[in-house]
Design an enzyme around this catalytic site. Structure first.
Site, PDB file in Angstrom:
ATOM      1  N   GLU A 152       0.951 -12.846  12.850  1.00  0.00           N
ATOM      2  CA  GLU A 152       1.398 -11.651  13.552  1.00  0.00           C
ATOM      3  C   GLU A 152       1.313 -10.498  12.554  1.00  0.00           C
ATOM      4  O   GLU A 152       1.586 -10.678  11.357  1.00  0.00           O
ATOM      5  CB  GLU A 152       2.847 -11.827  14.029  1.00  0.00           C
ATOM      6  CG  GLU A 152       3.024 -12.934  15.045  1.00  0.00           C
ATOM      7  CD  GLU A 152       2.267 -12.662  16.348  1.00  0.00           C
ATOM      8  OE1 GLU A 152       2.169 -11.487  16.742  1.00  0.00           O
ATOM      9  OE2 GLU A 152       1.770 -13.637  16.945  1.00  0.00           O
ATOM     10  N   ASP A 183       0.823  -1.211   0.000  1.00  0.00           N
ATOM     11  CA  ASP A 183       0.000   0.000   0.000  1.00  0.00           C
ATOM     12  C   ASP A 183       0.861   1.267   0.000  1.00  0.00           C
ATOM     13  O   ASP A 183       1.984   1.256   0.492  1.00  0.00           O
ATOM     14  CB  ASP A 183      -0.888  -0.029   1.251  1.00  0.00           C
ATOM     15  CG  ASP A 183      -2.047   0.943   1.144  1.00  0.00           C
ATOM     16  OD1 ASP A 183      -2.302   1.462   0.040  1.00  0.00           O
ATOM     17  OD2 ASP A 183      -2.693   1.194   2.175  1.00  0.00           O
ATOM     18  N   TRP A 188       3.008   7.823  -2.609  1.00  0.00           N
ATOM     19  CA  TRP A 188       4.433   7.946  -2.978  1.00  0.00           C
ATOM     20  C   TRP A 188       4.559   8.801  -4.239  1.00  0.00           C
ATOM     21  O   TRP A 188       5.396   9.702  -4.322  1.00  0.00           O
ATOM     22  CB  TRP A 188       5.002   6.545  -3.221  1.00  0.00           C
ATOM     23  CG  TRP A 188       6.452   6.483  -3.575  1.00  0.00           C
ATOM     24  CD1 TRP A 188       7.505   6.319  -2.723  1.00  0.00           C
ATOM     25  CD2 TRP A 188       7.023   6.581  -4.899  1.00  0.00           C
ATOM     26  NE1 TRP A 188       8.689   6.312  -3.419  1.00  0.00           N
ATOM     27  CE2 TRP A 188       8.426   6.467  -4.759  1.00  0.00           C
ATOM     28  CE3 TRP A 188       6.498   6.760  -6.172  1.00  0.00           C
ATOM     29  CZ2 TRP A 188       9.301   6.516  -5.846  1.00  0.00           C
ATOM     30  CZ3 TRP A 188       7.363   6.815  -7.262  1.00  0.00           C
ATOM     31  CH2 TRP A 188       8.744   6.698  -7.083  1.00  0.00           C
ATOM     32  N   LEU A 241      12.099 -19.493  -3.139  1.00  0.00           N
ATOM     33  CA  LEU A 241      10.904 -18.808  -2.638  1.00  0.00           C
ATOM     34  C   LEU A 241       9.681 -19.044  -3.532  1.00  0.00           C
ATOM     35  O   LEU A 241       9.773 -18.943  -4.761  1.00  0.00           O
ATOM     36  CB  LEU A 241      11.205 -17.298  -2.624  1.00  0.00           C
ATOM     37  CG  LEU A 241      10.077 -16.387  -2.146  1.00  0.00           C
ATOM     38  CD1 LEU A 241       9.984 -16.419  -0.627  1.00  0.00           C
ATOM     39  CD2 LEU A 241      10.321 -14.948  -2.613  1.00  0.00           C
ATOM     40  N   HIS A 287       2.895   2.813  -8.843  1.00  0.00           N
ATOM     41  CA  HIS A 287       2.715   1.365  -8.980  1.00  0.00           C
ATOM     42  C   HIS A 287       3.968   0.733  -9.603  1.00  0.00           C
ATOM     43  O   HIS A 287       4.372  -0.362  -9.227  1.00  0.00           O
ATOM     44  CB  HIS A 287       1.472   1.051  -9.804  1.00  0.00           C
ATOM     45  CG  HIS A 287       0.196   1.497  -9.139  1.00  0.00           C
ATOM     46  ND1 HIS A 287      -0.073   1.229  -7.818  1.00  0.00           N
ATOM     47  CD2 HIS A 287      -0.865   2.208  -9.601  1.00  0.00           C
ATOM     48  CE1 HIS A 287      -1.250   1.741  -7.492  1.00  0.00           C
ATOM     49  NE2 HIS A 287      -1.746   2.353  -8.559  1.00  0.00           N
TER      50      HIS A 287
HETATM   51  C1  FPP Z   1      -2.067   0.113  -3.139  1.00  0.00           C
HETATM   52  O1  FPP Z   1      -1.572   1.419  -3.188  1.00  0.00           O
HETATM   53  C2  FPP Z   1      -1.550  -0.623  -4.268  1.00  0.00           C
HETATM   54  C3  FPP Z   1      -2.304  -1.246  -5.196  1.00  0.00           C
HETATM   55  C4  FPP Z   1      -3.786  -1.243  -5.185  1.00  0.00           C
HETATM   56  C5  FPP Z   1      -1.689  -1.936  -6.309  1.00  0.00           C
HETATM   57  C6  FPP Z   1      -0.381  -2.584  -6.029  1.00  0.00           C
HETATM   58  C7  FPP Z   1       0.255  -2.822  -7.319  1.00  0.00           C
HETATM   59  C8  FPP Z   1       1.569  -2.864  -7.563  1.00  0.00           C
HETATM   60  C9  FPP Z   1       2.619  -2.772  -6.534  1.00  0.00           C
HETATM   61  C10 FPP Z   1       2.047  -2.969  -8.951  1.00  0.00           C
HETATM   62  C11 FPP Z   1       1.643  -4.177  -9.636  1.00  0.00           C
HETATM   63  C12 FPP Z   1       2.124  -5.386  -8.957  1.00  0.00           C
HETATM   64  C13 FPP Z   1       2.971  -6.261  -9.486  1.00  0.00           C
HETATM   65  C14 FPP Z   1       3.270  -7.510  -8.756  1.00  0.00           C
HETATM   66  C15 FPP Z   1       3.592  -6.068 -10.784  1.00  0.00           C
HETATM   67  P1  FPP Z   1      -2.578   2.614  -3.450  1.00  0.00           P
HETATM   68  O2  FPP Z   1      -2.678   2.824  -4.902  1.00  0.00           O
HETATM   69  O3  FPP Z   1      -3.874   2.315  -2.764  1.00  0.00           O
HETATM   70  O4  FPP Z   1      -1.827   3.789  -2.760  1.00  0.00           O
HETATM   71  P2  FPP Z   1      -2.497   5.019  -1.976  1.00  0.00           P
HETATM   72  O5  FPP Z   1      -3.263   4.413  -0.834  1.00  0.00           O
HETATM   73  O6  FPP Z   1      -1.307   5.792  -1.533  1.00  0.00           O
HETATM   74  O7  FPP Z   1      -3.342   5.743  -2.966  1.00  0.00           O
END
Ligand code: FPP
Length: 245
Positions: free
Chosen positions: A212, A26, A31, A136, A43
């Site tokens: 945990e 998250d 970021w 892994l 992302h």
């Molecule tokens: C949450 O941050 C993140 C997501 C909903 C998507 C996570 C996706 C990736 C890390 C990229 C794709 C993954 C792979 C494995 C290639 P948010 O967007 O909710 O952030 P915010 O809360 O700061 O808005």
């Protein structure tokens, strides 16, 4: 205290390393916002960080890593953002040689029926390509939601009841576990959520019954191997009683 020198930069305190770690990736959006970048850049940075963290996990002896990449609820986001995440996922799966080179087994958990044919093809390919690796196991939770997973599992069991193969009173916890996407894998020992949010957001609710939990204020793209080592050190101080005394 003795330390293992298994990782050049960040050492993990001697003690039990979690067998299975779950991560809610998250804070990508925040970021990006902080840097005046589009959310998709967050992302992308998050996807890159997963590679670093996965490599570190493999190097310290973690056996399973489950990363929450896209939830069943994330379809509510603007189409542009959903498309950007799907493109990143496709790219990630296509970089299979990088992951395979690190001896990683890549699996996708979640409801694949809503994913594009192209992504489904890559998922099959990456599984086929990495399934004999011995390092892994990385579960990428994609179109994943714990409640959706449980509904899916309940339907599988209900079907067996309907066919007369199973009596309702014979349904066990193990059967429920075996009906989930994570069948055959150990439950997560440690679930980490960066970015300051203090909730599980439909992630591994059944499997995480005794996990945990560890929270950090860092946004996922900035979450370092040092912070993971800290989370593991905190985990090692916890007394896990699983309901006993
Ligand atoms: C949450 O941050 C993140 C997501 C909903 C998507 C996570 C996706 C990736 C890390 C990229 C794709 C993954 C792979 C494995 C290639 P948010 O967007 O909710 O952030 P915010 O809360 O700061 O808005």
């Amino acid at each position: 205290m003795k330390w293992f020198a298994r990782w050049a930069k960040h050492k993990v305190a001697e003690g039990a390393v979690p067998i299975h770690i779950g991560i809610i990736m998250d804070g990508n959006g925040r970021w990006a916002k902080k840097r005046g970048l589009p959310r998709s850049a967050g992302h992308r940075a998050g996807a890159n960080n997963l590679k670093t963290i996965a490599e570190y996990c493999g190097s310290i002896g973690v056996k399973y890593l489950t990363a929450y990449a896209f939830s069943t609820e994330n379809w509510k986001r603007p189409k542009e953002e959903v498309d950007a995440i799907m493109d990143l996922l496709l790219q990630y799966l296509r970089d299979v040689d990088q992951l395979a080179g690190k001896n990683v087994v890549v699996r996708v958990i979640g409801d694949r029926s809503a994913l594009s044919e192209e992504i489904n093809r890559e998922i099959d390919h990456v599984w086929e390509y990495t399934k004999d690796n011995t390092g892994l196991v990385m579960n990428i939770a994609l179109n994943y939601g714990s409640r959706d997973e449980l509904v899916h599992g309940m339907r599988v069991l209900a079907e067996r009841v309907r066919r007369g193969e199973l009596a309702p009173e014979d349904i066990t916890e193990q059967m429920v576990s075996d009906s989930l996407y994570t069948a055959g894998q150990p439950d997560p020992d440690l679930i980490i959520r960066p970015s300051g949010e203090l909730r599980l957001s439909n992630f591994l609710l059944w499997q995480g019954a005794y996990s945990e939990l560890w929270f950090s204020n860092t946004n996922w793209p900035d979450f370092t191997t040092g912070q993971l080592a800290e989370a593991i050190a905190a985990y090692q101080t916890r007394s896990r009683r699983f309901g006993g005394v």
